[in-house]
Design an enzyme around this catalytic site. Structure first.
Site, PDB file in Angstrom:
ATOM      1  N   ARG A 134       4.918   0.632  -6.001  1.00 30.41           N
ATOM      2  CA  ARG A 134       4.931  -0.212  -4.807  1.00 30.41           C
ATOM      3  C   ARG A 134       4.029  -1.436  -4.971  1.00 30.41           C
ATOM      4  O   ARG A 134       4.155  -2.405  -4.227  1.00 30.41           O
ATOM      5  CB  ARG A 134       4.468   0.599  -3.593  1.00 30.41           C
ATOM      6  CG  ARG A 134       5.425   1.719  -3.213  1.00 30.41           C
ATOM      7  CD  ARG A 134       4.806   2.627  -2.182  1.00 30.41           C
ATOM      8  NE  ARG A 134       4.686   2.003  -0.885  1.00 30.41           N
ATOM      9  CZ  ARG A 134       5.613   2.046   0.060  1.00 30.41           C
ATOM     10  NH1 ARG A 134       6.726   2.702  -0.162  1.00 30.41           N
ATOM     11  NH2 ARG A 134       5.434   1.463   1.221  1.00 30.41           N
ATOM     12  N   TRP A 155      -2.896  -2.732  -1.677  1.00 27.51           N
ATOM     13  CA  TRP A 155      -2.452  -4.058  -2.111  1.00 27.51           C
ATOM     14  C   TRP A 155      -3.158  -5.020  -1.161  1.00 27.51           C
ATOM     15  O   TRP A 155      -2.850  -5.079   0.030  1.00 27.51           O
ATOM     16  CB  TRP A 155      -0.929  -4.145  -1.983  1.00 27.51           C
ATOM     17  CG  TRP A 155      -0.323  -5.386  -2.569  1.00 27.51           C
ATOM     18  CD1 TRP A 155       0.004  -5.600  -3.872  1.00 27.51           C
ATOM     19  CD2 TRP A 155       0.060  -6.567  -1.863  1.00 27.51           C
ATOM     20  NE1 TRP A 155       0.559  -6.851  -4.020  1.00 27.51           N
ATOM     21  CE2 TRP A 155       0.605  -7.466  -2.810  1.00 27.51           C
ATOM     22  CE3 TRP A 155      -0.005  -6.980  -0.534  1.00 27.51           C
ATOM     23  CZ2 TRP A 155       1.082  -8.737  -2.462  1.00 27.51           C
ATOM     24  CZ3 TRP A 155       0.462  -8.235  -0.190  1.00 27.51           C
ATOM     25  CH2 TRP A 155       1.001  -9.092  -1.156  1.00 27.51           C
ATOM     26  N   LYS A 170      13.586 -13.709 -12.005  1.00 28.18           N
ATOM     27  CA  LYS A 170      13.272 -12.604 -12.931  1.00 28.18           C
ATOM     28  C   LYS A 170      12.254 -13.091 -13.961  1.00 28.18           C
ATOM     29  O   LYS A 170      11.280 -12.411 -14.243  1.00 28.18           O
ATOM     30  CB  LYS A 170      14.517 -12.115 -13.683  1.00 28.18           C
ATOM     31  CG  LYS A 170      15.474 -11.228 -12.947  1.00 28.18           C
ATOM     32  CD  LYS A 170      15.016  -9.831 -12.667  1.00 28.18           C
ATOM     33  CE  LYS A 170      14.240  -9.679 -11.410  1.00 28.18           C
ATOM     34  NZ  LYS A 170      14.889  -9.725 -10.137  1.00 28.18           N
ATOM     35  N   GLU A 190      18.484 -16.180  -9.411  1.00 26.22           N
ATOM     36  CA  GLU A 190      18.007 -14.831  -9.726  1.00 26.22           C
ATOM     37  C   GLU A 190      17.427 -14.776 -11.144  1.00 26.22           C
ATOM     38  O   GLU A 190      16.391 -14.154 -11.380  1.00 26.22           O
ATOM     39  CB  GLU A 190      19.161 -13.822  -9.553  1.00 26.22           C
ATOM     40  CG  GLU A 190      18.815 -12.398  -9.883  1.00 26.22           C
ATOM     41  CD  GLU A 190      17.657 -11.820  -9.075  1.00 26.22           C
ATOM     42  OE1 GLU A 190      17.186 -12.443  -8.110  1.00 26.22           O
ATOM     43  OE2 GLU A 190      17.194 -10.724  -9.453  1.00 26.22           O
ATOM     44  N   ASN A 203      -1.221   1.867   5.753  1.00 24.19           N
ATOM     45  CA  ASN A 203      -0.322   0.882   5.147  1.00 24.19           C
ATOM     46  C   ASN A 203       0.161  -0.022   6.263  1.00 24.19           C
ATOM     47  O   ASN A 203       0.745   0.450   7.231  1.00 24.19           O
ATOM     48  CB  ASN A 203       0.868   1.593   4.487  1.00 24.19           C
ATOM     49  CG  ASN A 203       1.940   0.610   4.031  1.00 24.19           C
ATOM     50  OD1 ASN A 203       1.663  -0.572   3.860  1.00 24.19           O
ATOM     51  ND2 ASN A 203       3.150   1.104   3.842  1.00 24.19           N
ATOM     52  N   GLY A 204      -0.099  -1.323   6.128  1.00 28.04           N
ATOM     53  CA  GLY A 204       0.339  -2.268   7.152  1.00 28.04           C
ATOM     54  C   GLY A 204      -0.736  -3.309   7.392  1.00 28.04           C
ATOM     55  O   GLY A 204      -1.666  -3.455   6.595  1.00 28.04           O
ATOM     56  N   HIS A 251      18.193 -35.923  -9.636  1.00 29.12           N
ATOM     57  CA  HIS A 251      17.616 -36.555  -8.442  1.00 29.12           C
ATOM     58  C   HIS A 251      16.107 -36.375  -8.376  1.00 29.12           C
ATOM     59  O   HIS A 251      15.516 -36.430  -7.297  1.00 29.12           O
ATOM     60  CB  HIS A 251      18.303 -36.021  -7.182  1.00 29.12           C
ATOM     61  CG  HIS A 251      19.750 -36.401  -7.117  1.00 29.12           C
ATOM     62  ND1 HIS A 251      20.170 -37.699  -6.866  1.00 29.12           N
ATOM     63  CD2 HIS A 251      20.876 -35.690  -7.347  1.00 29.12           C
ATOM     64  CE1 HIS A 251      21.490 -37.749  -6.914  1.00 29.12           C
ATOM     65  NE2 HIS A 251      21.954 -36.539  -7.204  1.00 29.12           N
ATOM     66  N   CYS A 257       0.832  -1.199   0.000  1.00 28.20           N
ATOM     67  CA  CYS A 257       0.000   0.000   0.000  1.00 28.20           C
ATOM     68  C   CYS A 257       0.869   1.253   0.000  1.00 28.20           C
ATOM     69  O   CYS A 257       1.955   1.273   0.582  1.00 28.20           O
ATOM     70  CB  CYS A 257      -0.869   0.041   1.235  1.00 28.20           C
ATOM     71  SG  CYS A 257      -1.843  -1.429   1.446  1.00 28.20           S
ATOM     72  N   GLU A 297       8.734 -13.745 -12.311  1.00 28.02           N
ATOM     73  CA  GLU A 297       7.966 -12.615 -11.772  1.00 28.02           C
ATOM     74  C   GLU A 297       7.455 -11.663 -12.853  1.00 28.02           C
ATOM     75  O   GLU A 297       6.365 -11.126 -12.720  1.00 28.02           O
ATOM     76  CB  GLU A 297       8.709 -11.876 -10.655  1.00 28.02           C
ATOM     77  CG  GLU A 297       9.952 -11.125 -11.034  1.00 28.02           C
ATOM     78  CD  GLU A 297      10.616 -10.454  -9.820  1.00 28.02           C
ATOM     79  OE1 GLU A 297      11.810 -10.199  -9.888  1.00 28.02           O
ATOM     80  OE2 GLU A 297       9.942 -10.183  -8.822  1.00 28.02           O
ATOM     81  N   LYS A 345       6.548  -3.751  -4.664  1.00 29.58           N
ATOM     82  CA  LYS A 345       7.967  -3.405  -4.672  1.00 29.58           C
ATOM     83  C   LYS A 345       8.561  -3.530  -3.283  1.00 29.58           C
ATOM     84  O   LYS A 345       9.660  -4.025  -3.098  1.00 29.58           O
ATOM     85  CB  LYS A 345       8.133  -1.970  -5.191  1.00 29.58           C
ATOM     86  CG  LYS A 345       9.571  -1.495  -5.258  1.00 29.58           C
ATOM     87  CD  LYS A 345      10.323  -2.233  -6.338  1.00 29.58           C
ATOM     88  CE  LYS A 345      11.778  -1.842  -6.414  1.00 29.58           C
ATOM     89  NZ  LYS A 345      12.553  -2.836  -7.180  1.00 29.58           N
TER      90      LYS A 345
HETATM   91  O1  M6R Z   1      13.643  -4.279  -0.843  1.00 28.86           O
HETATM   92  P1  M6R Z   1      14.232  -5.631  -0.619  1.00 28.86           P
HETATM   93  O2  M6R Z   1      15.533  -5.821  -1.310  1.00 28.86           O
HETATM   94  O3  M6R Z   1      14.326  -5.999   0.836  1.00 28.86           O
HETATM   95  O4  M6R Z   1      13.201  -6.619  -1.286  1.00 28.86           O
HETATM   96  C1  M6R Z   1      13.360  -8.014  -1.175  1.00 28.86           C
HETATM   97  C2  M6R Z   1      12.452  -8.729  -2.142  1.00 28.86           C
HETATM   98  O5  M6R Z   1      11.111  -8.459  -1.858  1.00 28.86           O
HETATM   99  C3  M6R Z   1      12.747  -8.337  -3.600  1.00 28.86           C
HETATM  100  O6  M6R Z   1      14.072  -8.580  -3.948  1.00 28.86           O
HETATM  101  C4  M6R Z   1      11.819  -9.132  -4.546  1.00 28.86           C
HETATM  102  O7  M6R Z   1      12.162 -10.475  -4.540  1.00 28.86           O
HETATM  103  C5  M6R Z   1      11.875  -8.533  -5.945  1.00 28.86           C
HETATM  104  N1  M6R Z   1      10.560  -8.521  -6.516  1.00 28.86           N
HETATM  105  C6  M6R Z   1      12.706  -9.299  -6.887  1.00 28.86           C
HETATM  106  O8  M6R Z   1      12.728  -8.741  -8.149  1.00 28.86           O
END
Ligand code: M6R
Length: 602
Positions: A28, A75, A478, A474, A99-100, A497, A2, A481, A597
């Site tokens: 966000r 969100w 990517k 990673e 927010n929270g 395995h 949020c 997501e 985000k």
């Molecule tokens: O802001 P942060 O680096 O703590 O965020 C951690 C993860 O939420 C963040 O890396 C998330 O996995 C991203 N969407 C990856 O692209």
């Protein structure tokens, strides 16, 4: 997650300004939005499901002249994304945005129902609104009511509140969710982060937990939890509004990928050439834990490899959501390194607080200057990547990896294992990274070509060994997501395995082999997948470019560097394969579905 913004002004444009702020908070992640504004007589509330443009359309049909507004992007956590559940919520004399997550909302709701309150939505926030209204009716004082209400709430919150009988004043407080106060020429703000207000001001103050703020268009007053006034200094943001624009790129993600060469060169210059954190003495700790979430955790895995292999220091990496409940692992001689782009990730904050309680020394690798993590760690190493808007991190991740490279080099020095010859080799490597990375990024046609081979598939596998295995994780994240393609990352030797049963004719397998020691082993694993029909996309260094036609259908060739930079080159190629695949699949690249985000809830 949020986003909230409140603005009170001497002009009549609070709705327009708050909406602009919301647009800057879109990154966000959200699924509905809403605004409450004082129209001179009443507080009007307008909400809408989906994009902010839907809210904009509704507001366009109304007279929105207003000197005070609070607005929100939601969100969804408690209840589906719809207008009833969207914020602001209004109960009795109180309207608020939040927010929270209020963890004890169910028990509070029962208590409030027994006192005659009724509820329209499924949200925890409506319960908090009713509870604040109840406290206001008990105390008859707006600030006292807020203090009392927060005593009864469990969970995380940043609140912007307006009361019916003082609708041009915003009251605000926070716990475990971020909130900044901004000072502009015509009025004052309370917003989730500085990006929401940078078009109007770069002067801001941070609110600490347990502090309360009364914001009028002329004056901002801070209070402690006993409602004593407190002094607050203002700060000037170093990021500016231009950094929040796409500047000609199709997507923020692409822009941020292109910002990497400079950002990485900047890290090596700042932390290797002119080391500014040499006071961390690895020998004074009996163990090192690195804790983070998502991509930051993947950067930690690269860090672990470098610190262990080269620095000769054993390291444990754990996801923050597990570590925060594992207190027996932490002692006063633990060095905890937390890694976070945003500096606001709830699980990572909880992990660092636990470690501090247990007496550990905590170092943060953080991008967002002034964020909660940067303020709470014992020592903060900033990555200075600049604002990252795309939900999928790119430069955030690679700058974290670059910081780990410099930490590993420092560990080598401290352990006396950095020979002059090795130091010279690495120095040359670090100094040439900018142009090498630029060349890798510029190879766009190849990544598009590969994306054309994979974008119609539902499953993709990434395999690699050693440091490449960490980078595979990673690359796989990517791809999933932003393109919504199911993908899995495996240590190359582990596939047989079980998971190899999923490989069938045409299944794309992206294999990485940049590590000389393990090259042949990885190639054997690739051949195992080829024998079962995989479509093989092979990422390796220029040392092997002429030897792989037998087992690669597509080849990505990277310059051979050292392990201190090779993961950065490799991941850049994987970022762009994911980007081109997502584009071909027509995905919303900068704001993928369901994601936020900054994950400010547990
Ligand atoms: O802001 P942060 O680096 O703590 O965020 C951690 C993860 O939420 C963040 O890396 C998330 O996995 C991203 N969407 C990856 O692209």
């Amino acid at each position: 997650m949020c986003g909230i913004i409140g603005y009170t002004t001497r002009k009549n444009n609070s709705v327009e300004v708050a909406l602009n702020g919301l647009k800057n908070l879109e990154y966000r992640g959200y699924d509905s939005s809403g605004i409450a504004f004082f129209d001179g007589q009443n507080v009007d509330i307008v909400k809408s499901k989906g994009k902010i443009s839907n809210l904009d359309e509704k507001l366009a049909t109304m007279n929105t002249d207003s000197c005070c507004a609070i607005a929100h992007t939601r969100w969804a956590t408690h209840g589906e994304p719809n207008e009833t559940n969207a914020h602001p919520h209004h109960v009795g004399d109180v309207t608020l945005v939040h927010n929270g997550i209020i963890e004890n909302y169910a028990e509070l709701k029962e208590e409030l129902i027994s006192k005659g309150y009724t509820f329209q939505s499924e949200t925890d926030t409506e319960v908090a609104t009713a509870y604040l209204d109840y406290c206001y009716k008990q105390t008859g004082d707006k600030l006292k009511a807020l203090v009392e209400a927060t005593k009864g709430l469990r969970g995380s919150y940043a609140f912007d509140v307006i009361y019916n009988d003082e609708p041009a004043t915003i009251y605000a407080t926070r716990k475990d969710s971020p909130l900044v106060i901004g000072y502009a020429h015509d009025g004052n703000f309370a917003a989730s982060d500085i990006s929401a207000i940078l078009n109007y001001t770069n002067k801001y103050s941070l609110i600490n937990e347990g502090e309360f703020v009364k914001i009028t268009r002329d004056i901002v007053t801070f209070y402690d939890s006993d409602l004593n006034e407190i002094e607050k200094k203002s700060q000037t943001a170093s990021w500016d509004a231009a950094q929040y624009q796409k500047n000609g790129y199709d997507h923020f993600m692409l822009k941020e990928i292109y910002e990497q060469p400079k950002a990485i060169a900047g890290i090596f210059d700042r932390y290797y050439t002119n080391c500014t954190y040499s006071d961390i003495d690895f020998k004074s700790f009996d163990k090192i834990h690195i804790v983070a979430c998502g991509s930051a955790m993947h950067a930690a895995l690269v860090g672990k490899y470098l610190l262990q292999t080269y620095g000769k220091i054993p390291v444990m990496v754990e996801v923050a959501s597990e570590y925060r409940y594992n207190e027996e692992l932490i002692t006063p001689s633990t060095l905890l390194i937390v890694v976070s782009q945003s500096g606001e990730t709830a699980d990572t904050i909880a992990a660092l607080r636990l470690a501090k309680e247990k007496g550990a020394y905590v170092v943060g690798i953080v991008n967002a200057v002034g964020s909660t993590i940067s303020r709470e760690v014992d020592k903060c190493i900033y990555t200075y990547a600049g604002p990252e808007i795309a939900v999928a991190t790119t430069k955030g991740y690679t700058t974290q990896v670059a910081v780990f490279s410099t930490l590993a080099l420092m560990a080598m020095k401290q352990n006396g294992v950095l020979t002059d010859e090795k130091a010279q080799e690495i120095k040359e490597d670090l100094l040439s990274i900018e142009s090498k990375l630029q060349n890798v990024i510029d190879n766009r046609d190849l990544y598009l070509d590969i994306a054309k081979d994979i974008y119609t598939h539902n499953d993709v596998f990434f395999i690699g060994r050693g440091i490449d295995s960490a980078v595979c994780m990673e690359g796989s994240l990517k791809l999933k997501e932003i393109s919504y393609t199911h993908s899995e990352s495996y240590s190359a030797g582990e596939l047989k395995h079980g998971t190899i049963s999923l490989i069938e004719e045409g299944t794309p397998v992206i294999s990485i082999a940049t590590d000389e020691k393990l090259y042949e082993k990885t190639v054997s694993n690739i051949k195992e997948t080829k024998a079962r029909g995989s479509f093989s996309i092979f990422v390796t260094t220029d040392m092997h470019k002429d030897q792989c036609s037998e087992f690669s259908d597509k080849l990505v060739v990277l310059p051979k560097t050292t392990d201190f930079t090779e993961p950065i080159l490799t991941v850049a190629a994987l970022q762009l394969i994911a980007y081109e695949t997502a584009k071909l699949r027509g995905c919303d690249i900068d704001k993928p579905r369901n994601l936020a985000k900054s994950v400010t809830v547990e």
